[in-house]
Design a protein around this motif. Structure first.
Motif, PDB file in Angstrom:
ATOM      1  N   GLY A  20      43.815  13.473 -36.623  1.00 13.13           N
ATOM      2  CA  GLY A  20      43.167  13.023 -35.400  1.00 13.13           C
ATOM      3  C   GLY A  20      43.093  14.116 -34.355  1.00 13.13           C
ATOM      4  N   VAL A  21      44.203  14.827 -34.157  1.00  7.82           N
ATOM      5  CA  VAL A  21      44.215  15.912 -33.178  1.00  7.82           C
ATOM      6  C   VAL A  21      43.314  17.057 -33.644  1.00  7.82           C
ATOM      7  N   GLY A  22      43.247  17.267 -34.968  1.00  8.17           N
ATOM      8  CA  GLY A  22      42.369  18.310 -35.495  1.00  8.17           C
ATOM      9  C   GLY A  22      40.909  18.069 -35.178  1.00  8.17           C
ATOM     10  N   LEU A  23      40.542  16.810 -35.004  1.00  5.92           N
ATOM     11  CA  LEU A  23      39.155  16.484 -34.668  1.00  5.92           C
ATOM     12  C   LEU A  23      38.778  16.950 -33.266  1.00  5.92           C
ATOM     13  N   ILE A  24      39.772  17.278 -32.461  1.00  2.93           N
ATOM     14  CA  ILE A  24      39.522  17.714 -31.091  1.00  2.93           C
ATOM     15  C   ILE A  24      39.121  19.182 -31.049  1.00  2.93           C
ATOM     16  N   PHE A  25      39.367  19.935 -32.120  1.00 11.15           N
ATOM     17  CA  PHE A  25      39.089  21.372 -32.125  1.00 11.15           C
ATOM     18  C   PHE A  25      37.665  21.720 -31.683  1.00 11.15           C
ATOM     19  N   PRO A  26      36.622  21.031 -32.211  1.00  8.75           N
ATOM     20  CA  PRO A  26      35.263  21.382 -31.761  1.00  8.75           C
ATOM     21  C   PRO A  26      35.059  21.167 -30.269  1.00  8.75           C
ATOM     22  N   ILE A  27      35.706  20.155 -29.710  1.00 10.57           N
ATOM     23  CA  ILE A  27      35.570  19.887 -28.279  1.00 10.57           C
ATOM     24  C   ILE A  27      36.281  20.972 -27.480  1.00 10.57           C
ATOM     25  N   VAL A  28      37.466  21.364 -27.933  1.00  7.43           N
ATOM     26  CA  VAL A  28      38.190  22.451 -27.288  1.00  7.43           C
ATOM     27  C   VAL A  28      37.369  23.737 -27.358  1.00  7.43           C
ATOM     28  N   GLU A  50      33.708   8.350 -27.893  1.00 10.19           N
ATOM     29  CA  GLU A  50      33.723   7.631 -29.176  1.00 10.19           C
ATOM     30  C   GLU A  50      32.654   8.141 -30.131  1.00 10.19           C
ATOM     31  N   PRO A  51      31.359   8.169 -29.748  1.00 15.51           N
ATOM     32  CA  PRO A  51      30.367   8.715 -30.687  1.00 15.51           C
ATOM     33  C   PRO A  51      30.600  10.177 -31.027  1.00 15.51           C
ATOM     34  N   ILE A  52      31.111  10.942 -30.079  1.00  8.83           N
ATOM     35  CA  ILE A  52      31.382  12.361 -30.348  1.00  8.83           C
ATOM     36  C   ILE A  52      32.456  12.507 -31.417  1.00  8.83           C
ATOM     37  N   LEU A  53      33.526  11.733 -31.308  1.00  6.18           N
ATOM     38  CA  LEU A  53      34.612  11.836 -32.281  1.00  6.18           C
ATOM     39  C   LEU A  53      34.164  11.390 -33.670  1.00  6.18           C
ATOM     40  N   TYR A  54      33.398  10.326 -33.736  1.00  6.79           N
ATOM     41  CA  TYR A  54      32.890   9.898 -35.045  1.00  6.79           C
ATOM     42  C   TYR A  54      31.897  10.905 -35.607  1.00  6.79           C
ATOM     43  N   LEU A  55      31.144  11.563 -34.732  1.00  3.86           N
ATOM     44  CA  LEU A  55      30.222  12.601 -35.178  1.00  3.86           C
ATOM     45  C   LEU A  55      30.979  13.762 -35.805  1.00  3.86           C
ATOM     46  N   PHE A  56      32.156  14.066 -35.262  1.00  4.50           N
ATOM     47  CA  PHE A  56      32.961  15.168 -35.770  1.00  4.50           C
ATOM     48  C   PHE A  56      33.837  14.768 -36.949  1.00  4.50           C
ATOM     49  N   GLY A  57      33.695  13.548 -37.433  1.00  4.60           N
ATOM     50  CA  GLY A  57      34.375  13.164 -38.668  1.00  4.60           C
ATOM     51  C   GLY A  57      35.519  12.191 -38.533  1.00  4.60           C
ATOM     52  N   ALA A  58      35.685  11.543 -37.380  1.00  2.00           N
ATOM     53  CA  ALA A  58      36.772  10.566 -37.224  1.00  2.00           C
ATOM     54  C   ALA A  58      36.518   9.341 -38.104  1.00  2.00           C
ATOM     55  N   SER A  59      37.596   8.780 -38.628  1.00  4.60           N
ATOM     56  CA  SER A  59      37.530   7.523 -39.374  1.00  4.60           C
ATOM     57  C   SER A  59      38.212   6.450 -38.538  1.00  4.60           C
ATOM     58  N   ASP A  60      38.168   5.230 -39.014  1.00  9.04           N
ATOM     59  CA  ASP A  60      38.817   4.144 -38.274  1.00  9.04           C
ATOM     60  C   ASP A  60      40.325   4.373 -38.180  1.00  9.04           C
ATOM     61  N   TYR A  89      40.734   7.653 -35.655  1.00 10.88           N
ATOM     62  CA  TYR A  89      40.099   7.589 -34.335  1.00 10.88           C
ATOM     63  C   TYR A  89      41.111   7.295 -33.232  1.00 10.88           C
ATOM     64  N   ALA A  90      42.047   6.386 -33.495  1.00 10.40           N
ATOM     65  CA  ALA A  90      43.006   5.998 -32.458  1.00 10.40           C
ATOM     66  C   ALA A  90      43.815   7.198 -31.976  1.00 10.40           C
ATOM     67  N   TYR A  91      44.210   8.074 -32.913  1.00 10.10           N
ATOM     68  CA  TYR A  91      44.993   9.244 -32.540  1.00 10.10           C
ATOM     69  C   TYR A  91      44.121  10.270 -31.807  1.00 10.10           C
ATOM     70  N   ALA A  92      42.905  10.466 -32.318  1.00 13.31           N
ATOM     71  CA  ALA A  92      42.003  11.416 -31.677  1.00 13.31           C
ATOM     72  C   ALA A  92      41.639  10.957 -30.267  1.00 13.31           C
TER      73      ALA A  92
END
Length: 252
Positions: free
Chosen positions: A57-65, A122-132, A135-138
């Motif tokens: 979940g935290v790894g999904l934040i890398f593109p935003i960072v 929410e749409p940004i995180l799912y776009l970057f590959g979050a799953s159900d 997502y909660a952690y991301a």
């Protein structure tokens, strides 16, 4: 003030000494920055029960960072060399205008990115590959991390202006203070207070905030050669074109 200018005048003294005096603190700062970037993941890897999901979940934040860093580079890598050129030419007023215009654009961009992030996370995180499952952690991490966008962009974006004035050790401390504080706060917030992913994000935001205050305090203090001044904050279209034009490669 004249004494300070002489002390930090790169045209004086031996060139190799000037290079080393700048390069060594900057190299140390870069090495510490690596620690800053991975320490959250180290602690989250020991989080009981959901460590793999938390790390993912935290790894999904890398593109935003990376996106936030890119916008910071757009103005920082454009403004800093222009400021140095103006200072070398003896035009202190222009150098301060460039630095202050960079501050203005960093602030406005950070506020816009924060607002967009909160509205569309929410749409940004799912776009970057979050799953159900992840997502909660991301979302928990990103919701708090976005609150520190301004701190992050100002501390990294303005730190170059400290280095450009010849205060490389002070610039190094900007990174070290934030990194050490993050390392100390992570176990306290993640494990001792049982905040998990949110604790890691809070530690990061607090660390960025302290680094930001360190930078602003120096650039508004008496030790700085070039200072942040209210009268120079108003955006100058010509300067902004020069700053963004020079900073565009770093942004890309």
């Amino acid at each position: 003030m004249q004494g300070k200018v002489v002390i930090n005048d790169f045209s004086r003294g031996e060139m190799w000494k000037n290079i080393l005096n700048q390069a060594i603190p900057l190299t140390i700062a870069q090495a510490v920055q690596v620690l800053y970037n991975v320490v959250d993941r180290i602690y989250l890897g020991h989080l009981q029960g959901a460590n793999s999901l938390a790390l993912t979940g935290v790894g999904l934040i890398f593109p935003i960072v990376a996106l936030i860093t890119a916008f910071g580079n757009l103005f920082a890598t454009g403004g800093t060399p222009l400021c140095s050129i103006a200072r070398g030419a003896g035009d202190r007023k222009l150098a301060e205008r460039i630095m202050n215009n960079t501050l203005t654009m960093l602030t406005l961009t950070a506020l816009v990115l924060t607002a967009v992030g909160y509205c569309f996370r929410e749409p940004i995180l799912y776009l970057f590959g979050a799953s159900d499952d992840t997502y909660a952690y991301a979302d928990a991490y990103l919701t708090i991390y976005l609150a520190g966008t301004l701190f992050s962009m100002l501390s990294t974006g303005l730190n170059g202006f400290i280095n450009a004035q010849g205060f490389a050790r002070t610039g190094m401390m900007t990174i070290i203070i934030g990194a050490v504080l993050n390392v100390l706060l992570d176990p306290l917030l993640i494990f001792a207070l049982d905040l998990g992913v949110r604790g890691a994000a809070i530690a990061t935001v607090i660390s960025q905030g302290v680094s930001c205050l360190w930078v602003l305090r120096f650039l508004t203090g008496k030790q700085a050669i070039l200072r942040l001044r209210r009268e120079y904050l108003y955006p100058n279209p010509k300067l902004l074109r020069q700053i963004t034009g020079l900073g565009l490669p770093g942004f890309i």
